[in-house]
Design a protein around this motif. Structure first.
Motif, PDB file in Angstrom:
ATOM      1  N   PHE A   1      13.458   1.222  -0.248  1.00 51.69           N
ATOM      2  CA  PHE A   1      13.149   1.618  -1.619  1.00 51.69           C
ATOM      3  C   PHE A   1      11.690   2.029  -1.671  1.00 51.69           C
ATOM      4  O   PHE A   1      10.817   1.304  -1.189  1.00 51.69           O
ATOM      5  N   ASP A   2      11.432   3.190  -2.260  1.00 51.38           N
ATOM      6  CA  ASP A   2      10.071   3.689  -2.423  1.00 51.38           C
ATOM      7  C   ASP A   2       9.653   3.570  -3.883  1.00 51.38           C
ATOM      8  O   ASP A   2      10.479   3.271  -4.751  1.00 51.38           O
TER       9      ASP A   2
ATOM     10  N   LYS B   1       0.832  -1.219   0.000  1.00 51.62           N
ATOM     11  CA  LYS B   1       0.000   0.000   0.000  1.00 51.62           C
ATOM     12  C   LYS B   1       0.859   1.259   0.000  1.00 51.62           C
ATOM     13  O   LYS B   1       0.511   2.260  -0.617  1.00 51.62           O
ATOM     14  N   GLU B   2       1.997   1.197   0.707  1.00 50.76           N
ATOM     15  CA  GLU B   2       2.915   2.339   0.746  1.00 50.76           C
ATOM     16  C   GLU B   2       3.929   2.287  -0.382  1.00 50.76           C
ATOM     17  O   GLU B   2       4.733   3.193  -0.540  1.00 50.76           O
ATOM     18  N   ARG B   3       3.914   1.168  -1.137  1.00 46.07           N
ATOM     19  CA  ARG B   3       4.863   0.925  -2.229  1.00 46.07           C
ATOM     20  C   ARG B   3       6.304   1.058  -1.742  1.00 46.07           C
ATOM     21  O   ARG B   3       7.144   1.697  -2.348  1.00 46.07           O
ATOM     22  N   ARG B   4       6.582   0.369  -0.620  1.00 47.76           N
ATOM     23  CA  ARG B   4       7.887   0.481   0.043  1.00 47.76           C
ATOM     24  C   ARG B   4       8.410  -0.913   0.381  1.00 47.76           C
ATOM     25  O   ARG B   4       7.695  -1.763   0.898  1.00 47.76           O
ATOM     26  N   PHE B   5       9.690  -1.119   0.095  1.00 46.98           N
ATOM     27  CA  PHE B   5      10.397  -2.346   0.464  1.00 46.98           C
ATOM     28  C   PHE B   5      11.598  -1.930   1.294  1.00 46.98           C
ATOM     29  O   PHE B   5      12.321  -0.995   0.929  1.00 46.98           O
ATOM     30  N   ALA B   6      11.821  -2.608   2.430  1.00 48.80           N
ATOM     31  CA  ALA B   6      12.930  -2.216   3.303  1.00 48.80           C
ATOM     32  C   ALA B   6      13.606  -3.432   3.905  1.00 48.80           C
ATOM     33  O   ALA B   6      12.991  -4.480   4.123  1.00 48.80           O
TER      34      ALA B   6
END
Length: 159
Positions: free
Chosen positions: A82-83, A47-52
């Protein structure tokens, strides 16, 4: 005239870097090489389009000072995020297994159309994480104070 930053100028300050192009990402890639992390320390927030990733990274920027002062090498916990991530794929990664420790070898950028592209995170043992991104937006941020590296030696790769 403005000079480039040098490793020696870094001192004990925590890193907080942003990459918006391939050249920037290479700096982050060099600082995260040989970082280790449990497989449970990866998160994908669609949903936030974020990988960490929460990494225990070797402090390459401290290497000249450690060798000059004959003191032990250090690691620090850092978040590599990463966004604008559209999808995440992995190969050879046992996600969710707390006993599996992964070692980051490289982070590469494969440009696509417009600003889109692929971020490829290569892991030791033929593992890989592939991020399809709308645009390149990476952040590396130290989140703890440095600590002595458990192995007490610098990472190396046999020939």
């Amino acid at each position: 005239m403005q000079e480039d930053a040098r490793f020696e100028d870094g001192g004990e300050a925590a890193l907080h870097l942003k990459a918006l192009d391939a050249e920037d990402l290479q700096v982050i890639a060099s600082l995260t090489q040989d970082a280790v992390f449990p497989a449970t320390e990866m998160t994908w927030q669609p949903k936030e389009r974020r990988f960490a990733l929460l990494l225990n990274r070797f402090r390459w920027e401290d290497l000249p000072q450690a060798e000059k002062r004959h003191r032990p090498y250090e690691r620090v916990q850092s978040v590599l995020a990463f966004d604008s991530v559209l999808s995440v794929q992995s190969q050879g990664v046992q996600r969710g297994d707390a006993d599996t420790v992964l070692s980051l070898l490289s982070v590469d950028w494969q440009p696509g159309e417009d600003a889109a592209g692929i971020v490829e995170i290569t892991l030791a043992g033929d593992g890989a994480i592939r991020l399809q991104v709308e645009c390149l937006e990476a952040t590396l941020k130290d989140v703890t104070r440095p600590y002595l590296a458990n192995a007490r030696h610098m990472p190396h790769h046999p020939d």
